[in-house]
Design a protein around this motif. Structure first.
Motif, PDB file in Angstrom:
ATOM      1  N   LEU A  73     -19.964  39.745 -97.022  1.00  0.00           N
ATOM      2  CA  LEU A  73     -18.913  40.747 -97.160  1.00  0.00           C
ATOM      3  C   LEU A  73     -17.966  40.700 -95.968  1.00  0.00           C
ATOM      4  CD1 LEU A  73     -17.623  43.041 -98.720  1.00  0.00           C
ATOM      5  CD2 LEU A  73     -19.270  44.610 -97.665  1.00  0.00           C
ATOM      6  N   VAL A  74     -18.506  40.493 -94.772  1.00  0.00           N
ATOM      7  CA  VAL A  74     -17.650  40.329 -93.593  1.00  0.00           C
ATOM      8  C   VAL A  74     -16.688  39.166 -93.805  1.00  0.00           C
ATOM      9  CG1 VAL A  74     -17.584  39.719 -91.134  1.00  0.00           C
ATOM     10  CG2 VAL A  74     -19.288  41.356 -91.966  1.00  0.00           C
ATOM     11  N   ARG A  75     -17.213  38.060 -94.305  1.00  0.00           N
ATOM     12  CA  ARG A  75     -16.362  36.888 -94.552  1.00  0.00           C
ATOM     13  C   ARG A  75     -15.267  37.209 -95.570  1.00  0.00           C
ATOM     14  NH1 ARG A  75     -18.769  31.423 -97.147  1.00  0.00           N
ATOM     15  NH2 ARG A  75     -18.882  32.818 -98.944  1.00  0.00           N
ATOM     16  N   ALA A  76     -15.636  37.926 -96.619  1.00  0.00           N
ATOM     17  CA  ALA A  76     -14.651  38.280 -97.648  1.00  0.00           C
ATOM     18  C   ALA A  76     -13.546  39.153 -97.057  1.00  0.00           C
ATOM     19  CB  ALA A  76     -15.335  39.002 -98.806  1.00  0.00           C
ATOM     20  N   LEU A  77     -13.927  40.121 -96.242  1.00  0.00           N
ATOM     21  CA  LEU A  77     -12.933  40.994 -95.618  1.00  0.00           C
ATOM     22  C   LEU A  77     -12.079  40.220 -94.617  1.00  0.00           C
ATOM     23  CD1 LEU A  77     -15.123  44.178 -95.175  1.00  0.00           C
ATOM     24  CD2 LEU A  77     -13.047  44.016 -96.558  1.00  0.00           C
ATOM     25  N   ARG A  78     -12.701  39.315 -93.878  1.00  0.00           N
ATOM     26  CA  ARG A  78     -11.940  38.471 -92.958  1.00  0.00           C
ATOM     27  C   ARG A  78     -10.865  37.696 -93.707  1.00  0.00           C
ATOM     28  NH1 ARG A  78     -13.681  33.473 -90.983  1.00  0.00           N
ATOM     29  NH2 ARG A  78     -14.045  33.046 -93.208  1.00  0.00           N
ATOM     30  N   ASP A  79     -11.240  37.124 -94.843  1.00  0.00           N
ATOM     31  CA  ASP A  79     -10.281  36.350 -95.627  1.00  0.00           C
ATOM     32  C   ASP A  79      -9.158  37.239 -96.174  1.00  0.00           C
ATOM     33  OD1 ASP A  79     -11.793  34.123 -95.101  1.00  0.00           O
ATOM     34  OD2 ASP A  79     -12.771  34.077 -97.065  1.00  0.00           O
ATOM     35  N   MET A  80      -9.495  38.454 -96.561  1.00  0.00           N
ATOM     36  CA  MET A  80      -8.468  39.381 -97.057  1.00  0.00           C
ATOM     37  C   MET A  80      -7.490  39.768 -95.952  1.00  0.00           C
ATOM     38  SD  MET A  80     -10.863  41.831 -99.398  1.00  0.00           S
ATOM     39  CE  MET A  80     -11.998  41.082-100.582  1.00  0.00           C
ATOM     40  N   GLU A  81      -8.009  40.081 -94.781  1.00  0.00           N
ATOM     41  CA  GLU A  81      -7.124  40.429 -93.664  1.00  0.00           C
ATOM     42  C   GLU A  81      -6.275  39.224 -93.268  1.00  0.00           C
ATOM     43  OE1 GLU A  81      -6.853  43.429 -92.777  1.00  0.00           O
ATOM     44  OE2 GLU A  81      -8.746  44.451 -93.162  1.00  0.00           O
ATOM     45  N   ARG A  82      -6.845  38.062 -93.336  1.00  0.00           N
ATOM     46  CA  ARG A  82      -6.147  36.848 -92.917  1.00  0.00           C
ATOM     47  C   ARG A  82      -5.020  36.477 -93.889  1.00  0.00           C
ATOM     48  NH1 ARG A  82     -10.065  31.963 -91.545  1.00  0.00           N
ATOM     49  NH2 ARG A  82     -10.353  33.094 -89.575  1.00  0.00           N
ATOM     50  N   SER A  83      -5.108  36.953 -95.119  1.00  0.00           N
ATOM     51  CA  SER A  83      -4.099  36.600 -96.117  1.00  0.00           C
ATOM     52  C   SER A  83      -2.808  37.399 -95.974  1.00  0.00           C
ATOM     53  CB  SER A  83      -4.668  36.819 -97.528  1.00  0.00           C
ATOM     54  OG  SER A  83      -4.850  38.206 -97.791  1.00  0.00           O
ATOM     55  N   THR A  84      -2.743  38.268 -94.966  1.00  0.00           N
ATOM     56  CA  THR A  84      -1.593  39.163 -94.819  1.00  0.00           C
ATOM     57  C   THR A  84      -0.290  38.411 -94.640  1.00  0.00           C
ATOM     58  OG1 THR A  84      -3.088  40.737 -93.750  1.00  0.00           O
ATOM     59  CG2 THR A  84      -0.743  41.196 -93.596  1.00  0.00           C
ATOM     60  N   LEU A  85      -0.297  37.329 -93.879  1.00  0.00           N
ATOM     61  CA  LEU A  85       0.924  36.574 -93.644  1.00  0.00           C
ATOM     62  C   LEU A  85       1.540  36.106 -94.955  1.00  0.00           C
ATOM     63  CD1 LEU A  85       2.954  35.248 -91.735  1.00  0.00           C
ATOM     64  CD2 LEU A  85       1.404  33.283 -91.567  1.00  0.00           C
ATOM     65  N   GLN A  86       0.712  35.584 -95.853  1.00  0.00           N
ATOM     66  CA  GLN A  86       1.210  35.125 -97.141  1.00  0.00           C
ATOM     67  C   GLN A  86       1.762  36.284 -97.949  1.00  0.00           C
ATOM     68  OE1 GLN A  86      -1.582  32.843 -99.462  1.00  0.00           O
ATOM     69  NE2 GLN A  86      -0.433  33.089-101.344  1.00  0.00           N
ATOM     70  N   ARG A  87       1.082  37.424 -97.911  1.00  0.00           N
ATOM     71  CA  ARG A  87       1.556  38.587 -98.653  1.00  0.00           C
ATOM     72  C   ARG A  87       2.896  39.066 -98.130  1.00  0.00           C
ATOM     73  NH1 ARG A  87      -2.952  42.976 -98.662  1.00  0.00           N
ATOM     74  NH2 ARG A  87      -1.208  44.203 -99.463  1.00  0.00           N
ATOM     75  N   VAL A  88       3.031  39.145 -96.811  1.00  0.00           N
ATOM     76  CA  VAL A  88       4.300  39.602 -96.232  1.00  0.00           C
ATOM     77  C   VAL A  88       5.415  38.620 -96.566  1.00  0.00           C
ATOM     78  CG1 VAL A  88       5.526  40.045 -94.064  1.00  0.00           C
ATOM     79  CG2 VAL A  88       3.226  40.974 -94.414  1.00  0.00           C
ATOM     80  N   ARG A  89       5.109  37.347 -96.547  1.00  0.00           N
ATOM     81  CA  ARG A  89       6.108  36.339 -96.917  1.00  0.00           C
ATOM     82  C   ARG A  89       6.615  36.578 -98.327  1.00  0.00           C
ATOM     83  NH1 ARG A  89       3.611  30.830 -98.307  1.00  0.00           N
ATOM     84  NH2 ARG A  89       3.247  32.077-100.191  1.00  0.00           N
ATOM     85  N   ASP A  90       5.694  36.875 -99.256  1.00  0.00           N
ATOM     86  CA  ASP A  90       6.087  37.118-100.639  1.00  0.00           C
ATOM     87  C   ASP A  90       6.915  38.401-100.763  1.00  0.00           C
ATOM     88  OD1 ASP A  90       4.786  34.826-101.416  1.00  0.00           O
ATOM     89  OD2 ASP A  90       3.002  35.854-102.168  1.00  0.00           O
ATOM     90  N   LEU A  91       6.583  39.429 -99.979  1.00  0.00           N
ATOM     91  CA  LEU A  91       7.323  40.679-100.037  1.00  0.00           C
ATOM     92  C   LEU A  91       8.752  40.524 -99.519  1.00  0.00           C
ATOM     93  CD1 LEU A  91       4.713  43.327 -98.768  1.00  0.00           C
ATOM     94  CD2 LEU A  91       5.215  42.650-101.114  1.00  0.00           C
ATOM     95  N   LEU A  92       8.902  39.720 -98.481  1.00  0.00           N
ATOM     96  CA  LEU A  92      10.195  39.651 -97.807  1.00  0.00           C
ATOM     97  C   LEU A  92      11.189  38.715 -98.475  1.00  0.00           C
ATOM     98  CD1 LEU A  92       9.158  39.907 -94.050  1.00  0.00           C
ATOM     99  CD2 LEU A  92       9.912  41.701 -95.628  1.00  0.00           C
ATOM    100  N   VAL A  93      10.826  38.102 -99.594  1.00  0.00           N
ATOM    101  CA  VAL A  93      11.823  37.359-100.373  1.00  0.00           C
ATOM    102  C   VAL A  93      12.367  38.233-101.498  1.00  0.00           C
ATOM    103  CG1 VAL A  93      10.869  35.104 -99.825  1.00  0.00           C
ATOM    104  CG2 VAL A  93      10.064  36.317-101.876  1.00  0.00           C
TER     105      VAL A  93
END
Length: 275
Positions: A51-71
């Motif tokens: 579960l720690v690994r899953a949460l780490r991956d979710m937090e780490r995906s923020t850059l991609q999410r912000v990139r998608d939002l800002l277009v």
């Protein structure tokens, strides 16, 4: 101004969340304050480490999410953009803290690979659109897309908070590490909740766009690209037992209380959290 495209920036006197203060007090690296030694006395079991690994991956995906939002039109909103910059920074360092927990946990070395075929769900097909197509559709939608973005991000934070609470309940040692990280995320929730309430409350069109997004999103956000076995693990571990179903019900109630969303959409969100 088009009635469907209301102003997207709150006047300073009505903005309860202080974005400047949020940026000024942003939390960076946590490694100096983590009591990792306590994990030697109360080590995490394999499922908790997963579960720690899953949460780490979710937090780490923020850059991609912000990139998608800002277009999309969201990039024109100075208040939201300022928040996203610090939100991305803080989530990066939360992911780094979870990396440290994984490094200190022997069980992490025996975890199954997180790679594998993705789950195919017809309702999630809009999530599989390529970035160019998503950008074109979002820009046609106009400034009301901001309501969708802040609301789906809010629901995503509610979901990950449930996972952090599950982790913190494993032992006092884990709680001493996880609770401060979850507390940082409460500021994220506060901003997103204020923005969601204001934007949904001011536009019927924003409500309609957001209801559609909530019905069709893969939860937690980004799950559409994760392997089906990792998605199933997260659902079972966080929401699969009695307390987990209570957490899912709590999320359903909070979604239903959002302006113009209603119990039908909220029940759909809940049903897609449960294994």
């Amino acid at each position: 101004m088009n009635s469907n495209d209301e102003a997207t920036t709150a006047p300073p006197e009505t903005a309860g969340f202080d974005v400047r203060e949020f940026a000024r007090t942003a939390h960076g690296s946590h490694r100096g304050t983590l009591d990792l030694g306590s994990l030697a006395e109360e080590p995490l079991d394999a499922e908790s480490v997963r579960l720690v690994r899953a949460l780490r991956d979710m937090e780490r995906s923020t850059l991609q999410r912000v990139r998608d939002l800002l277009v999309t039109a969201t990039h024109k909103d100075a208040r939201v953009t300022a928040f996203l910059t610090t939100w991305m920074f803080e989530r990066f360092w939360i992911a780094d803290a979870l990396d440290a927990v994984l490094d200190a946990s022997p069980a992490a070395r025996g975890l199954p690979s997180s790679a594998g075929p993705a789950r195919w769900v017809l309702a999630e097909r809009r999530e599989r659109r390529g970035p160019i197509r998503r950008s074109l559709i979002a820009n046609i939608t106009g400034t009301q897309i901001v309501a969708e973005h802040v609301t789906t991000s809010l629901v995503d934070e509610w979901i990950t908070q449930a996972a952090y609470r599950r982790l913190a309940g494993m032992s006092p040692a884990v709680a001493s590490i996880i609770n401060p990280l979850a507390e940082i995320k409460q500021r994220h929730i506060r901003f997103l909740a204020e923005e969601s309430e204001r934007r949904l409350g001011g536009s019927v069109r924003a409500q309609r766009i957001t209801r559609r997004a909530l019905r069709h999103s893969a939860w937690p956000l980004g799950s559409v690209d994760r392997s089906k076995h990792e998605r199933t693990f997260f659902e079972r571990h966080v929401f699969g037992d009695r307390s987990g179903r209570a957490e899912a019900g709590r999320i359903r109630a909070m979604v239903a209380a959002l302006p113009g969303i209603g119990p039908g959409v909220a029940s759909t969100v809940e049903s897609r959290l449960l294994p």
